[in-house]
Design a protein around this motif. Structure first.
Motif, PDB file in Angstrom:
ATOM      1  N   ASP A  57       0.668  -1.365   0.059  1.00 30.04           N
ATOM      2  CA  ASP A  57      -0.229  -0.118  -0.160  1.00 30.04           C
ATOM      3  C   ASP A  57       0.794   1.348  -0.051  1.00 30.04           C
ATOM      4  O   ASP A  57       0.632   2.393  -0.778  1.00 30.04           O
ATOM      5  N   VAL A  58       2.029   1.349   0.562  1.00 31.05           N
ATOM      6  CA  VAL A  58       2.927   2.444   0.902  1.00 31.05           C
ATOM      7  C   VAL A  58       3.672   2.604  -0.508  1.00 31.05           C
ATOM      8  O   VAL A  58       3.510   3.548  -1.109  1.00 31.05           O
ATOM      9  N   MET A  59       4.160   1.485  -0.943  1.00 25.88           N
ATOM     10  CA  MET A  59       4.549   1.487  -2.546  1.00 25.88           C
ATOM     11  C   MET A  59       3.732   2.068  -3.592  1.00 25.88           C
ATOM     12  O   MET A  59       3.978   2.989  -4.164  1.00 25.88           O
ATOM     13  N   LEU A  60       2.467   1.522  -3.462  1.00 25.18           N
ATOM     14  CA  LEU A  60       1.501   2.239  -4.472  1.00 25.18           C
ATOM     15  C   LEU A  60       1.026   3.511  -4.248  1.00 25.18           C
ATOM     16  O   LEU A  60       0.746   4.210  -5.113  1.00 25.18           O
ATOM     17  N   ASP A  61       0.974   3.883  -2.827  1.00 18.72           N
ATOM     18  CA  ASP A  61       0.686   5.325  -2.744  1.00 18.72           C
ATOM     19  C   ASP A  61       1.641   6.264  -3.142  1.00 18.72           C
ATOM     20  O   ASP A  61       1.844   7.126  -3.924  1.00 18.72           O
ATOM     21  N   ALA A  64       1.853   6.308  -6.933  1.00 13.88           N
ATOM     22  CA  ALA A  64       0.541   7.261  -7.535  1.00 13.88           C
ATOM     23  C   ALA A  64       1.202   8.900  -7.349  1.00 13.88           C
ATOM     24  O   ALA A  64       0.518   9.562  -8.252  1.00 13.88           O
ATOM     25  N   LYS A  65       1.881   9.246  -6.340  1.00 10.38           N
ATOM     26  CA  LYS A  65       2.157  10.512  -6.255  1.00 10.38           C
ATOM     27  C   LYS A  65       3.234  10.999  -6.853  1.00 10.38           C
ATOM     28  O   LYS A  65       3.818  12.072  -7.061  1.00 10.38           O
ATOM     29  N   ALA A  66       4.157   9.823  -7.504  1.00 12.41           N
ATOM     30  CA  ALA A  66       5.457  10.235  -8.208  1.00 12.41           C
ATOM     31  C   ALA A  66       5.201  10.724  -9.667  1.00 12.41           C
ATOM     32  O   ALA A  66       4.069  10.586 -10.394  1.00 12.41           O
ATOM     33  N   PRO A  67       6.171  11.726 -10.162  1.00  9.83           N
ATOM     34  CA  PRO A  67       5.627  12.247 -11.411  1.00  9.83           C
ATOM     35  C   PRO A  67       5.820  11.265 -12.521  1.00  9.83           C
ATOM     36  O   PRO A  67       6.656  10.006 -12.156  1.00  9.83           O
ATOM     37  N   ALA A  68       5.304  11.294 -13.548  1.00 17.26           N
ATOM     38  CA  ALA A  68       5.328  10.023 -14.684  1.00 17.26           C
ATOM     39  C   ALA A  68       6.964  10.096 -15.212  1.00 17.26           C
ATOM     40  O   ALA A  68       7.521  11.283 -15.236  1.00 17.26           O
ATOM     41  N   PRO A  69       7.564   8.984 -15.387  1.00 16.71           N
ATOM     42  CA  PRO A  69       8.719   9.050 -15.664  1.00 16.71           C
ATOM     43  C   PRO A  69       8.962   9.825 -17.220  1.00 16.71           C
ATOM     44  O   PRO A  69       8.182   9.756 -17.932  1.00 16.71           O
ATOM     45  N   ALA A  70      10.148  10.368 -17.362  1.00 16.72           N
ATOM     46  CA  ALA A  70      10.613  11.002 -18.525  1.00 16.72           C
ATOM     47  C   ALA A  70      10.719   9.786 -19.630  1.00 16.72           C
ATOM     48  O   ALA A  70      11.093   8.819 -19.324  1.00 16.72           O
ATOM     49  N   PRO A  71      10.291  10.178 -20.887  1.00 17.26           N
ATOM     50  CA  PRO A  71      10.533   9.222 -21.999  1.00 17.26           C
ATOM     51  C   PRO A  71      11.926   8.941 -22.229  1.00 17.26           C
ATOM     52  O   PRO A  71      13.084   9.800 -21.847  1.00 17.26           O
ATOM     53  N   THR A  72      12.219   7.535 -22.563  1.00 20.60           N
ATOM     54  CA  THR A  72      13.702   7.410 -22.866  1.00 20.60           C
ATOM     55  C   THR A  72      14.208   7.459 -24.167  1.00 20.60           C
ATOM     56  O   THR A  72      15.542   7.589 -24.245  1.00 20.60           O
ATOM     57  N   ASN A  73      13.053   7.879 -25.166  1.00 19.35           N
ATOM     58  CA  ASN A  73      13.233   7.908 -26.626  1.00 19.35           C
ATOM     59  C   ASN A  73      14.072   6.527 -27.093  1.00 19.35           C
ATOM     60  O   ASN A  73      14.668   6.705 -28.154  1.00 19.35           O
ATOM     61  N   LEU A  74      13.849   5.567 -26.185  1.00 20.98           N
ATOM     62  CA  LEU A  74      14.489   4.341 -26.899  1.00 20.98           C
ATOM     63  C   LEU A  74      13.402   3.460 -27.374  1.00 20.98           C
ATOM     64  O   LEU A  74      12.123   3.568 -26.918  1.00 20.98           O
ATOM     65  N   THR A  75      13.539   2.678 -28.177  1.00 25.69           N
ATOM     66  CA  THR A  75      12.296   1.992 -28.988  1.00 25.69           C
ATOM     67  C   THR A  75      12.349   0.475 -28.303  1.00 25.69           C
ATOM     68  O   THR A  75      13.232   0.147 -27.669  1.00 25.69           O
TER      69      THR A  75
END
Length: 158
Positions: A57-61, A64-75
């Motif tokens: 539950d702590v990990m999921l919380d 959910a609060k973390a910013p979206a990861p930046a794109p890696t631009n890797l395919t």
């Protein structure tokens, strides 16, 4: 053979595990996640409470609060190329039973063989490599036999 990133996971397995997870995350879409969640919620018998639910539950919380990861631009092919190079590295360390033998410890370590089975099957399918597919099947069959007989490497049949 512990590491600080994933305690209890041998360093030899970490590249496979991380890359497989990354590839899985890249290929899952919201529809698949929703369908899987719906199927899981329809189980007929209730499951016993998970003993580490508070940690989950702590990990999921936090997630959910973390910013979206930046794109890696890797395919997807970039990830597959990386996984393929790791698979090819370990191919010569497969024994006649299909197990992956750690080149330094000179024995099978934890989840090396089942992880190899998964990743080599992925690459065999991608490259249409029949020889690699046979290697993957051997690792998978060996891993299943170890699960069945409870003889997994270093007692890791969990």
């Amino acid at each position: 053979h512990n590491n600080m990133i994933m305690p209890g996971v041998a360093p030899i397995c970490l590249p496979f595990a991380c890359l497989a997870l990354l590839l899985l995350l890249l290929t899952i879409n919201e529809q698949n996640v929703e369908a899987t969640t719906t199927t899981m919620m329809r189980r007929s018998a209730p499951l016993a409470p998970y003993p580490l639910q508070d940690v989950v539950d702590v990990m999921l919380d936090n997630l959910a609060k973390a910013p979206a990861p930046a794109p890696t631009n890797l395919t997807r092919n970039s990830y597959l190329d990386t996984i393929a190079s790791i698979v090819k590295f370990f191919l010569p360390y497969q024994d006649t039973q299909g197990r992956i033998i750690d080149p330094y410890a000179e024995m099978e370590i934890q989840y090396a063989s089942p992880t190899y089975a998964l990743n080599s099957a992925l690459i065999a399918n991608w490259t249409h490599d029949g020889t690699l597919l046979k290697s993957s099947i051997a690792a998978f069959e060996s891993s299943l036999q170890e699960l069945k007989t409870k003889t997994c490497a270093q007692g890791h049949c969990n």
